[in-house]
Design a protein around this motif. Structure first.
Motif, PDB file in Angstrom:
ATOM      1  N   THR A 107       0.808  -1.231   0.000  1.00 17.23           N
ATOM      2  CA  THR A 107       0.000   0.000   0.000  1.00 17.23           C
ATOM      3  C   THR A 107       0.836   1.274   0.000  1.00 17.23           C
ATOM      4  O   THR A 107       0.345   2.324  -0.429  1.00 17.23           O
ATOM      5  CB  THR A 107      -0.921  -0.003   1.212  1.00 17.23           C
ATOM      6  N   LYS A 108       2.098   1.220   0.468  1.00 17.62           N
ATOM      7  CA  LYS A 108       2.959   2.405   0.521  1.00 17.62           C
ATOM      8  C   LYS A 108       3.938   2.477  -0.643  1.00 17.62           C
ATOM      9  O   LYS A 108       4.809   3.357  -0.666  1.00 17.62           O
ATOM     10  CB  LYS A 108       3.743   2.424   1.836  1.00 17.62           C
ATOM     11  N   LEU A 109       3.780   1.600  -1.600  1.00 17.70           N
ATOM     12  CA  LEU A 109       4.725   1.553  -2.729  1.00 17.70           C
ATOM     13  C   LEU A 109       4.599   2.812  -3.586  1.00 17.70           C
ATOM     14  O   LEU A 109       3.509   3.151  -4.049  1.00 17.70           O
ATOM     15  CB  LEU A 109       4.448   0.305  -3.572  1.00 17.70           C
ATOM     16  N   ARG A 110       5.717   3.505  -3.793  1.00 16.12           N
ATOM     17  CA  ARG A 110       5.729   4.731  -4.593  1.00 16.12           C
ATOM     18  C   ARG A 110       6.462   4.553  -5.932  1.00 16.12           C
ATOM     19  O   ARG A 110       6.076   5.155  -6.926  1.00 16.12           O
ATOM     20  CB  ARG A 110       6.387   5.873  -3.807  1.00 16.12           C
ATOM     21  N   GLU A 111       7.512   3.756  -5.951  1.00 17.97           N
ATOM     22  CA  GLU A 111       8.269   3.529  -7.186  1.00 17.97           C
ATOM     23  C   GLU A 111       8.462   2.028  -7.372  1.00 17.97           C
ATOM     24  O   GLU A 111       8.904   1.329  -6.454  1.00 17.97           O
ATOM     25  CB  GLU A 111       9.629   4.227  -7.131  1.00 17.97           C
ATOM     26  N   ARG A 125      -3.958   3.705 -17.525  1.00 18.26           N
ATOM     27  CA  ARG A 125      -3.265   4.872 -16.965  1.00 18.26           C
ATOM     28  C   ARG A 125      -4.012   5.361 -15.736  1.00 18.26           C
ATOM     29  O   ARG A 125      -5.188   5.058 -15.541  1.00 18.26           O
ATOM     30  CB  ARG A 125      -3.162   5.999 -17.999  1.00 18.26           C
ATOM     31  N   LYS A 126      -3.277   6.154 -14.941  1.00 19.25           N
ATOM     32  CA  LYS A 126      -3.863   6.711 -13.725  1.00 19.25           C
ATOM     33  C   LYS A 126      -3.300   8.110 -13.530  1.00 19.25           C
ATOM     34  O   LYS A 126      -2.104   8.342 -13.743  1.00 19.25           O
ATOM     35  CB  LYS A 126      -3.540   5.825 -12.522  1.00 19.25           C
ATOM     36  N   LYS A 127      -4.140   9.006 -13.149  1.00 22.78           N
ATOM     37  CA  LYS A 127      -3.721  10.383 -12.951  1.00 22.78           C
ATOM     38  C   LYS A 127      -2.670  10.463 -11.844  1.00 22.78           C
ATOM     39  O   LYS A 127      -2.845   9.915 -10.762  1.00 22.78           O
ATOM     40  CB  LYS A 127      -4.928  11.244 -12.585  1.00 22.78           C
ATOM     41  N   GLY A 128      -1.579  11.150 -12.142  1.00 19.14           N
ATOM     42  CA  GLY A 128      -0.510  11.300 -11.171  1.00 19.14           C
ATOM     43  C   GLY A 128       0.522  10.196 -11.195  1.00 19.14           C
ATOM     44  O   GLY A 128       1.479  10.242 -10.421  1.00 19.14           O
ATOM     45  N   VAL A 129       0.354   9.201 -12.084  1.00 22.62           N
ATOM     46  CA  VAL A 129       1.292   8.079 -12.172  1.00 22.62           C
ATOM     47  C   VAL A 129       1.997   8.146 -13.530  1.00 22.62           C
ATOM     48  O   VAL A 129       1.341   8.236 -14.569  1.00 22.62           O
ATOM     49  CB  VAL A 129       0.573   6.727 -12.005  1.00 22.62           C
ATOM     50  N   THR A 162       1.375  -7.875 -18.130  1.00 24.04           N
ATOM     51  CA  THR A 162       0.348  -7.575 -19.132  1.00 24.04           C
ATOM     52  C   THR A 162      -0.399  -6.309 -18.742  1.00 24.04           C
ATOM     53  O   THR A 162      -0.151  -5.708 -17.692  1.00 24.04           O
ATOM     54  CB  THR A 162      -0.634  -8.747 -19.264  1.00 24.04           C
ATOM     55  N   ASP A 163      -1.343  -5.924 -19.592  1.00 14.74           N
ATOM     56  CA  ASP A 163      -2.165  -4.754 -19.290  1.00 14.74           C
ATOM     57  C   ASP A 163      -2.974  -4.965 -18.016  1.00 14.74           C
ATOM     58  O   ASP A 163      -3.165  -4.024 -17.224  1.00 14.74           O
ATOM     59  CB  ASP A 163      -3.096  -4.460 -20.463  1.00 14.74           C
ATOM     60  N   HIS A 164      -3.440  -6.180 -17.785  1.00 14.33           N
ATOM     61  CA  HIS A 164      -4.222  -6.457 -16.571  1.00 14.33           C
ATOM     62  C   HIS A 164      -3.343  -6.366 -15.327  1.00 14.33           C
ATOM     63  O   HIS A 164      -3.810  -5.920 -14.265  1.00 14.33           O
ATOM     64  CB  HIS A 164      -4.849  -7.852 -16.677  1.00 14.33           C
ATOM     65  N   THR A 165      -2.061  -6.748 -15.451  1.00 10.77           N
ATOM     66  CA  THR A 165      -1.145  -6.628 -14.310  1.00 10.77           C
ATOM     67  C   THR A 165      -0.950  -5.168 -13.926  1.00 10.77           C
ATOM     68  O   THR A 165      -0.995  -4.805 -12.742  1.00 10.77           O
ATOM     69  CB  THR A 165       0.204  -7.270 -14.646  1.00 10.77           C
ATOM     70  N   VAL A 166      -0.730  -4.337 -14.923  1.00  5.50           N
ATOM     71  CA  VAL A 166      -0.554  -2.901 -14.655  1.00  5.50           C
ATOM     72  C   VAL A 166      -1.829  -2.316 -14.064  1.00  5.50           C
ATOM     73  O   VAL A 166      -1.786  -1.498 -13.130  1.00  5.50           O
ATOM     74  CB  VAL A 166      -0.162  -2.177 -15.950  1.00  5.50           C
ATOM     75  N   LYS A 167      -2.969  -2.744 -14.549  1.00  2.00           N
ATOM     76  CA  LYS A 167      -4.232  -2.239 -14.023  1.00  2.00           C
ATOM     77  C   LYS A 167      -4.395  -2.600 -12.549  1.00  2.00           C
ATOM     78  O   LYS A 167      -4.819  -1.763 -11.724  1.00  2.00           O
ATOM     79  CB  LYS A 167      -5.392  -2.801 -14.834  1.00  2.00           C
ATOM     80  N   ASP A 168      -4.047  -3.845 -12.170  1.00  2.00           N
ATOM     81  CA  ASP A 168      -4.157  -4.267 -10.773  1.00  2.00           C
ATOM     82  C   ASP A 168      -3.258  -3.437  -9.868  1.00  2.00           C
ATOM     83  O   ASP A 168      -3.660  -3.040  -8.761  1.00  2.00           O
ATOM     84  CB  ASP A 168      -3.807  -5.749 -10.647  1.00  2.00           C
ATOM     85  N   ILE A 169      -2.028  -3.154 -10.331  1.00  2.00           N
ATOM     86  CA  ILE A 169      -1.096  -2.383  -9.501  1.00  2.00           C
ATOM     87  C   ILE A 169      -1.568  -0.942  -9.351  1.00  2.00           C
ATOM     88  O   ILE A 169      -1.506  -0.356  -8.262  1.00  2.00           O
ATOM     89  CB  ILE A 169       0.318  -2.446 -10.113  1.00  2.00           C
ATOM     90  N   LEU A 170      -2.053  -0.342 -10.433  1.00  2.00           N
ATOM     91  CA  LEU A 170      -2.515   1.036 -10.359  1.00  2.00           C
ATOM     92  C   LEU A 170      -3.726   1.170  -9.431  1.00  2.00           C
ATOM     93  O   LEU A 170      -3.885   2.195  -8.742  1.00  2.00           O
ATOM     94  CB  LEU A 170      -2.862   1.551 -11.755  1.00  2.00           C
ATOM     95  N   GLU A 171      -4.578   0.175  -9.410  1.00  2.00           N
ATOM     96  CA  GLU A 171      -5.760   0.231  -8.562  1.00  2.00           C
ATOM     97  C   GLU A 171      -5.456  -0.148  -7.111  1.00  2.00           C
ATOM     98  O   GLU A 171      -6.058   0.410  -6.184  1.00  2.00           O
ATOM     99  CB  GLU A 171      -6.841  -0.695  -9.115  1.00  2.00           C
ATOM    100  N   GLY A 172      -4.518  -1.065  -6.886  1.00  2.61           N
ATOM    101  CA  GLY A 172      -4.246  -1.526  -5.526  1.00  2.61           C
ATOM    102  C   GLY A 172      -3.233  -0.680  -4.788  1.00  2.61           C
ATOM    103  O   GLY A 172      -3.336  -0.492  -3.571  1.00  2.61           O
ATOM    104  N   CYS A 173      -2.214  -0.156  -5.490  1.00  2.00           N
ATOM    105  CA  CYS A 173      -1.164   0.655  -4.854  1.00  2.00           C
ATOM    106  C   CYS A 173      -1.538   2.127  -5.006  1.00  2.00           C
ATOM    107  O   CYS A 173      -1.229   2.763  -6.030  1.00  2.00           O
ATOM    108  CB  CYS A 173       0.197   0.368  -5.490  1.00  2.00           C
ATOM    109  N   GLU A 174      -2.198   2.658  -4.036  1.00  2.00           N
ATOM    110  CA  GLU A 174      -2.720   4.024  -4.122  1.00  2.00           C
ATOM    111  C   GLU A 174      -1.620   5.075  -4.095  1.00  2.00           C
ATOM    112  O   GLU A 174      -1.814   6.176  -4.620  1.00  2.00           O
ATOM    113  CB  GLU A 174      -3.696   4.264  -2.977  1.00  2.00           C
ATOM    114  N   ALA A 175      -0.466   4.765  -3.504  1.00  2.00           N
ATOM    115  CA  ALA A 175       0.613   5.752  -3.384  1.00  2.00           C
ATOM    116  C   ALA A 175       1.609   5.708  -4.533  1.00  2.00           C
ATOM    117  O   ALA A 175       2.561   6.491  -4.552  1.00  2.00           O
ATOM    118  CB  ALA A 175       1.351   5.547  -2.054  1.00  2.00           C
ATOM    119  N   VAL A 176       1.416   4.829  -5.500  1.00  2.00           N
ATOM    120  CA  VAL A 176       2.396   4.692  -6.571  1.00  2.00           C
ATOM    121  C   VAL A 176       2.450   5.956  -7.420  1.00  2.00           C
ATOM    122  O   VAL A 176       1.427   6.567  -7.726  1.00  2.00           O
ATOM    123  CB  VAL A 176       2.071   3.450  -7.429  1.00  2.00           C
TER     124      VAL A 176
END
Length: 616
Positions: free
Chosen positions: A557-561, A602-606, A571-585
């Motif tokens: 949850t605290k992962l930033r980089e 994509r995610k705003k701020g990432v 894959t695209d689904h892997t990136v989607k899971d990380i962007l949604e689960g790691c809020e601080a990335v």
């Protein structure tokens, strides 16, 4: 079979290949050939007497030969020369009689016949050379010879005509054909010579025309050639940062009138100047002050050794000094710092190549126990003696970086064992790769307080060093084992399991880059121990890591980089899971992940860096 083409009334066929080839090269008879009929009515004695009066345009006869009615050309009567189409058959005077071509019997006017005449010089067939003088079957045309005396006309001055046209010779007055080799009269300007007159005057008629002299470029002077001209073109408006740098450099003496602008703003100005490589001995005093306690300069490439000495004298109260790219830092400058910087506690240098061990030894002895941080990268002159003096003179060191030191070996590592207060230890990329036993022995003496351990670029380290780290470093918060290619999946998994068993706190920074044998087991153990604390994680090169294991990073949850470069199963689904689960990335690196498409989430701020489809 021979054919008499020159007989009266003969039909002239096409020229042979040899004749056309010679005509294209500019070869023609020395005398102009005419189509004459039978000459039996002409007295041989008259021909012999008047032979010398013939112009060079007619055939030449010897004593035992009459004028060849076929107009045959022999080697005696032909010389090299340009060949062009003539204006008709000229009138020749032989023995007072004028010979002209007769009017055609079918009623064609003499004028029409004259206008349609062509010089036979260009249509001489090689078959005519062996033609007999017999009559030709069929209707014939009579040729009446008319003989008159030749007339010489003087050459007329004028510009040279085009190639193929006729001009009057400036010496003999006779007409000749202009060629590319036509020569001008040496004594009469604007008049030109025929071939025979060129020989008479000793001029080669076929010599190539001389080209005009080429003017040589003036040789530049040596002092002008030595100057290097730099061509630089800038388009558009200059950036605001460049304008500010230029103004500061121009009015460096008046910058002090701005007053106290604060250390943070001064550091920003230093970064701007360093980015443009404008930090020079003239602009560096802007950042010098007797009351400054911390100074950082990010590009010291243009600073001279005298400028570094001046730094120590104008900033005597410094406690922290950071210089990047200080390649001109000299031994004398480091020695003077030991005398001037009495309050210095932390020194960080990048690339002090020129400092010899005498300068380091004098500095350590002068600073002594006040020094708490010594962080040096790329200094080839540090050896075992230098390290021994440092350990003896500076026992209170808490930060030590000896990165990319060429003479760093196992003996130097053993000499560091008395430094019990170390919290940060960086021994990356030594001249000789460190073995497991050397590192384990060092950690047994200094590992009690270490929080940040960097052992990158030591390819000989194995799973054994992980057990020593877990055993001797209970306060570890950051670990870098980049390029430790001998680590195994089971060894890394056992390391994190042991940390959890010892109830050691989770790590904040983990760098296991290029662990090619690390897989799912190591990642799950890492997440189980440090998933709730890790902020920076590098898994670059974990090529066989499955996608479902990577998706479990959502627990961090605290992962930033996060660096997932060359993890082939992303894959695209892997990136989607990380962007949604790691809020601080904030930063996601995916270099070499070739299964990602252009529609990666994509995610705003990432910032997602390294998508292959974006670089094509």
């Amino acid at each position: 079979m021979s054919r008499n083409r020159r007989a009266a009334g003969a039909v002239r066929g096409p020229s042979s290949a040899l004749t056309s080839f010679l005509a294209g090269l500019g070869v023609e008879p020395s005398e102009r050939l005419t189509t004459w009929g039978d000459t039996s009515s002409i007295n041989r004695s008259e021909q012999h007497d008047d032979q010398t009066q013939l112009a060079h345009d007619g055939p030449v006869l010897n004593d035992a030969q009459e004028l060849d009615p076929a107009g045959a050309v022999t080697a005696r009567t032909v010389v090299a020369g340009p060949s062009v189409v003539g204006e008709g058959t000229p009138d020749l005077e032989i023995g007072g009689m004028k010979r002209k071509r007769a009017v055609d019997g079918d009623g064609a006017s003499e004028k029409g016949v004259t206008n349609n005449k062509r010089a036979r010089a260009t249509s001489i067939d090689s078959d005519d050379l062996d033609a007999d003088n017999g009559p030709i079957a069929g209707p014939s045309k009579s040729v009446t010879p008319v003989i008159e005396s030749p007339k010489l006309s003087s050459g007329v001055a004028g510009p040279l005509k085009a190639v193929g046209e006729f001009m009057d010779c400036g010496q003999c007055g006779k007409k000749f054909t202009v060629t590319a080799y036509t020569k001008e009269h040496p004594s009469n300007p604007s008049t030109f010579l025929c071939v025979n007159c060129c020989y008479a005057l000793g001029i080669d008629p076929f010599a190539k025309p001389k080209k005009g002299a080429v003017k040589k470029k003036p040789v530049a002077r040596k002092d002008v050639r030595s100057k290097v001209v730099h061509y630089e073109e800038r388009k558009g408006v200059s950036p605001l940062g460049d304008i500010c740098i230029h103004l500061i450099g121009q009015y460096i003496e008046n910058v002090g009138k701005l007053g106290d602008i604060g250390g943070i703003n001064m550091d920003k100005v230093c970064k701007i100047i360093s980015k443009g490589r404008r930090l020079t001995p003239e602009t560096a005093p802007l950042f010098y002050s007797a009351d400054r306690e911390s100074l950082a300069m990010y590009d010291c490439t243009r600073l001279t050794p005298e400028a570094f000495i001046t730094l120590g004298k104008l900033c005597p109260n410094l406690t922290s000094l950071h210089l990047h790219l200080c390649g001109q830092l000299s031994t004398d400058a480091v020695s003077s710092w030991g005398k001037c910087l009495k309050h210095l506690k932390r020194l960080e240098l990048f690339a002090p190549f020129l400092v010899r061990k005498e300068g380091w030894i004098n500095f350590f002895k002068a600073v002594g126990k006040h020094l708490e941080g010594f962080l040096v990268t790329q200094s080839p002159r540090i050896d075992l003696e230098t390290i021994q003096v440092m350990v003896k003179s500076c026992p209170n060191l808490t930060e030590l970086r000896l990165a990319e030191i060429g003479q760093l070996n196992s003996d130097c590592i053993a000499a560091l064992k008395p430094l019990k207060k170390l919290k940060i230890l960086d021994l990356s990329f030594p001249g000789t790769p460190l073995p497991d036993d050397t590192v384990s022995d060092l950690l047994s003496g200094v590992g009690g307080n270490i929080q940040n351990l960097v052992l990158a670029d030591n390819p000989d380290l194995t799973d054994a060093v992980l057990l020593s780290i877990a055993k001797h470093c209970p306060q570890l918060r950051s670990l870098s084992l980049r390029n430790a290619v001998e680590l195994t999946d089971e060894g890394v998994a056992s390391f994190f399991v042991l940390l959890k068993k010892r109830q050691q706190p989770g790590l904040v920074q983990i760098d296991l880059e290029k662990g090619h044998d690390l897989k799912e087991k190591a990642l799950r153990a890492l997440i189980d121990h440090s998933g709730s604390t890790v902020e920076r994680l590098s898994l670059l090169g974990w090529r066989e890591l499955p996608a479902d294991a990577i998706s479990e990073l959502t627990k961090c949850t605290k992962l930033r980089e996060l660096n997932m470069g060359w993890c082939r199963n992303v894959t695209d689904h892997t990136v989607k899971d990380i962007l949604e689960g790691c809020e601080a990335v904030q930063l996601l690196k995916v270099w070499g992940c070739n299964q990602l498409s252009d529609a990666v989430p994509r995610k705003k701020g990432v910032n997602v860096v390294g998508i292959e489809t974006h670089s094509i």
